[in-house]
Motif scaffolding. Structure first.
Motif, PDB file in Angstrom:
ATOM      1  N   LYS A  73      53.616 -17.785  43.968  1.00 53.14           N
ATOM      2  CA  LYS A  73      54.847 -17.044  44.251  1.00 53.14           C
ATOM      3  C   LYS A  73      54.987 -15.873  43.271  1.00 53.14           C
ATOM      4  O   LYS A  73      56.077 -15.589  42.768  1.00 53.14           O
ATOM      5  N   ALA A  74      53.879 -15.212  42.993  1.00 54.07           N
ATOM      6  CA  ALA A  74      53.873 -14.132  41.990  1.00 54.07           C
ATOM      7  C   ALA A  74      54.872 -13.035  42.333  1.00 54.07           C
ATOM      8  O   ALA A  74      55.101 -12.723  43.501  1.00 54.07           O
ATOM      9  N   GLY A  75      55.454 -12.479  41.279  1.00 58.79           N
ATOM     10  CA  GLY A  75      56.365 -11.351  41.454  1.00 58.79           C
ATOM     11  C   GLY A  75      57.827 -11.725  41.288  1.00 58.79           C
ATOM     12  O   GLY A  75      58.220 -12.889  41.385  1.00 58.79           O
ATOM     13  N   SER A  76      58.625 -10.717  41.046  1.00 58.47           N
ATOM     14  CA  SER A  76      60.058 -10.891  40.816  1.00 58.47           C
ATOM     15  C   SER A  76      60.844 -10.621  42.092  1.00 58.47           C
ATOM     16  O   SER A  76      60.428  -9.859  42.960  1.00 58.47           O
TER      17      SER A  76
ATOM     18  N   ILE B 249      51.870  -7.557  48.969  1.00 57.40           N
ATOM     19  CA  ILE B 249      51.047  -6.572  49.690  1.00 57.40           C
ATOM     20  C   ILE B 249      49.729  -6.361  48.955  1.00 57.40           C
ATOM     21  O   ILE B 249      48.642  -6.368  49.555  1.00 57.40           O
ATOM     22  N   LYS B 250      49.816  -6.171  47.649  1.00 57.34           N
ATOM     23  CA  LYS B 250      48.625  -5.903  46.842  1.00 57.34           C
ATOM     24  C   LYS B 250      47.665  -7.093  46.837  1.00 57.34           C
ATOM     25  O   LYS B 250      46.442  -6.920  46.920  1.00 57.34           O
TER      26      LYS B 250
ATOM     27  N   ALA C  12      55.843  -7.401  34.706  1.00 60.89           N
ATOM     28  CA  ALA C  12      57.031  -8.226  34.455  1.00 60.89           C
ATOM     29  C   ALA C  12      58.295  -7.486  34.874  1.00 60.89           C
ATOM     30  O   ALA C  12      58.354  -6.252  34.857  1.00 60.89           O
ATOM     31  N   CYS C  13      59.303  -8.246  35.233  1.00 60.47           N
ATOM     32  CA  CYS C  13      60.595  -7.663  35.587  1.00 60.47           C
ATOM     33  C   CYS C  13      61.330  -7.280  34.301  1.00 60.47           C
ATOM     34  O   CYS C  13      62.027  -8.100  33.699  1.00 60.47           O
ATOM     35  N   LEU C  14      61.171  -6.034  33.870  1.00 58.12           N
ATOM     36  CA  LEU C  14      61.793  -5.576  32.630  1.00 58.12           C
ATOM     37  C   LEU C  14      63.310  -5.445  32.781  1.00 58.12           C
ATOM     38  O   LEU C  14      64.054  -5.657  31.824  1.00 58.12           O
TER      39      LEU C  14
ATOM     40  N   SER D 144      57.689  -6.474  41.584  1.00 54.13           N
ATOM     41  CA  SER D 144      58.416  -7.215  42.613  1.00 54.13           C
ATOM     42  C   SER D 144      57.478  -8.064  43.464  1.00 54.13           C
ATOM     43  O   SER D 144      56.293  -7.741  43.642  1.00 54.13           O
ATOM     44  N   LYS D 145      58.003  -9.150  43.990  1.00 59.24           N
ATOM     45  CA  LYS D 145      57.212 -10.024  44.868  1.00 59.24           C
ATOM     46  C   LYS D 145      56.780  -9.271  46.113  1.00 59.24           C
ATOM     47  O   LYS D 145      55.643  -9.434  46.597  1.00 59.24           O
TER      48      LYS D 145
END
Length: 597
Positions: free
Chosen positions: A396-399, A427-428, A455-457, A421-422
């Motif tokens: 579930k990678a991403g924010s 997509i990537k 990271a979600c800064l 972001s997730k």
């Protein structure tokens, strides 16, 4: 006339939250600090928190307000201004009524301060006339500045539904408007390079132009990494009738936050150029400034307005502090990361402050986590790493990307996506999976890591303040992100404000390590390591332009080493360590010239 500040240091902006309320904490002592005005959601919560704490009226500014972002910023800055001025008046009264309070204040002042010497006389001679002391304080003590910071490139377009809002509602534009409409008489620090559209927007606000008495209610500070950048940006603003009141030179690598490496230009030679060309810079920009004011039919100052040169990045001892002031004619020196260990000055949760205090040299590193694609100073063991890795392992990678301040990538979405972001990482990662057969296992792992490392800064850099103040944190668990400079490795305990300030002025020593390299040598090592890392991690064939860039970098490093060799030969600065320093200079000269590409 504004009273000259008694202190010779300032606290730069740190993250979104770490200096979010520093003026409320320390401005009454005359210490200047810089507040980030990027995160209006954090700002609104801090306004509610401090309104309650000081029993001041509060009415929430929700996102239903038309100009909510700017309004939130204006109201918070006005609240801080009210609180700080009230604390200052009470503080001056306390100094006249309490000998111990006066002694503690004197202990905070630099040794060369005439104010310190006079206040000490009040005590030594037993003068206890409250009125005389009060009069002296009124004339000779001042508040620290409540300055604000805007990262110029964090200027995302905003929408109402699917309708794109006008440019003035972009994030940085709205932040500038929030500051411009506030009651503050202070400065905006512009960092991360030139944004012509934002710079032009300054023209809409009269406070940035001199009045008939050549007074600027609001000033502009440019954070720059070299003289050329200062001249270009200063000239651009001067052509619009806008004066840059301060150039704040920051080490490209030996600093906190984002690291904007120069082409091998080192701090010492950069400061030397500013020192020798300061008048040239003033004259060049003043001429453009006057012409622009004439066209605008605005008051024209009879002589150039004051211009300060300050520096920050990696300073750790009183000797370094004094040397920078004296040798380069600086007005102030920035002390950032060490203040993360001072609860009276910065907003940091207990767990993170403990992590910082226990961190060693190897715990500090330049990371890939910033969605801006710029190297980011990081520390091992922050709680954000745990939660990020957990999402990766759970596929579930991403924010969830609730704030979207860094949603600037328009590769897949015209509105913009954040690379942390997730949605973007999904997509990537899908694209990477489709190309998996074309890649070696190592290449696949490396490319996957580059995607998921972001990271979600926006959330991570704000959470420490929520945790410290016991505020609810809603939404996806992100933990804390913190971005100290590597210089913090040499400070290993929580200290009081008094202890830190006395350390800066040479009246105490809170640094136990005797083997700490001085700030110039530390930065030099980081630049050598930076080039080596760039060469070693290049995956494609080396191009002619890349070789040209690296040769320029190496030549600048070699010139910097020669400058330092001459500098240390002709100064008493670090006289006891000069043999070691010369050995280190020769070592890094050999290292930089041995890097092959």
């Amino acid at each position: 006339m504004k009273i000259q500040n008694n202190h010779t240091f300032h606290i730069p902006v740190m993250g979104l939250a770490y200096t979010i309320d520093s003026p409320i904490r320390i401005a009454h002592f005359g210490i200047s600090s810089v507040v980030s005005i990027t995160d209006d959601d954090l700002i609104e919560k801090m306004r509610a928190f401090y309104s309650k704490k000081f029993s001041l009226p509060y009415q929430e500014i929700t996102q239903k307000f038309h100009d909510y972002r700017a309004e939130r910023i204006t109201h918070y800055l006005n609240l801080m201004d009210t609180i700080v001025n009230d604390k200052f008046e009470k503080f001056k009264t306390e100094l006249t009524e309490s000998k111990s309070a006066l002694e503690n204040y004197i202990a905070l002042l630099p040794n060369k301060s005439d104010v310190k010497k006079t206040l000490q006389k009040f005590i030594d001679e037993g003068i206890c006339f409250k009125d005389a002391l009060r009069k002296f304080l009124e004339k000779n003590s001042s508040l620290g500045e409540i300055d604000v910071n805007i990262m110029t490139k964090v200027d995302k377009d905003n929408y109402e539904g699917k309708e794109k809002l006008p440019t003035e509602f972009n994030d940085a534009h709205a932040a500038l408007r929030g500051f411009a409409n506030s009651n503050l008489r202070s400065s905006v620090v512009l960092s991360a390079g030139m944004n012509p559209r934002l710079y032009s927007y300054f023209e809409n606000f009269p406070d940035f132009f001199p009045n008939k008495n050549a007074f600027l209610k609001k000033k502009i500070i440019l954070k720059v990494s070299d003289y050329r950048s200062a001249l270009i940006q200063g000239s651009f603003l001067a052509k619009k009738g806008l004066w840059v009141s301060e150039y704040r030179i920051e080490s490209g690598l030996n600093c906190g936050g984002h690291a904007f490496a120069t082409d091998g230009l080192l701090l010492g030679p950069i400061l030397e150029e500013f020192k020798t060309k300061k008048n040239e810079l003033i004259n060049a920009t003043h001429d453009l400034f006057v012409k622009a004011l004439e066209i605008k039919q605005m008051p024209i100052p009879k002589e150039p307005l004051p211009l300060k040169i300050t520096a920050q990045g990696g300073v750790g001892t009183a000797e370094e502090h004094e040397f920078l002031l004296e040798n380069y004619n600086l007005e102030s020196v920035g002390w950032g990361s060490p203040f993360l260990l001072v609860p009276e000055a910065t907003s940091v949760d207990t767990e993170t402050r403990k992590l910082l205090a226990n961190a060693k040299e190897d715990d500090f590193y330049l990371s890939n986590i910033s969605p801006l694609g710029v190297p980011f100073n990081s520390i091992k063991g922050v709680s954000n790493d745990f939660w990020k890795e957990k999402r990766i392992s759970d596929n579930k990678a991403g924010s969830s990307c609730p704030k979207k301040f860094l949603a600037l990538n328009k590769q897949y979405d015209d509105v913009g996506l954040c690379t942390a972001s997730k949605k973007y990482q999904d997509i990537k990662l899908k694209e990477l999976e489709e190309n998996k057969k074309k890649l070696s296992l190592n290449e696949f792992i490396n490319q996957k890591s580059l995607i998921t490392d972001k990271a979600c800064l926006c959330v991570g850099l704000a959470n420490a303040s929520y945790l410290e103040n016991g505020m609810d944190i809603k939404g996806q668990q992100q933990g804390v992100v913190i971005c100290p400079g590597p210089n913090l490795a040499y400070f290993n305990k929580e200290v009081s404000l008094k202890e830190m300030v006395q350390h800066i002025y040479g009246n105490a020593n809170i640094m136990l390590q005797s083997d700490r390299p001085n700030l110039f040598i530390k930065e030099l090592k980081m630049y050598v390591d930076y080039l080596r890392n760039e060469v070693n991690t290049l995956t494609n064939d080396v191009t002619a332009s890349q070789i040209k860039k690296w040769n320029l970098y190496r030549n600048n490093i070699n010139q910097g080493i020669e400058y330092y060799q001459n500098l240390f030969k002709n100064t008493s600065f670090l006289k006891n360590n000069q043999d070691t320093i010369n050995q280190q200079l020769n070592l890094y000269k050999t290292e930089i010239n041995s890097i092959s590409y």
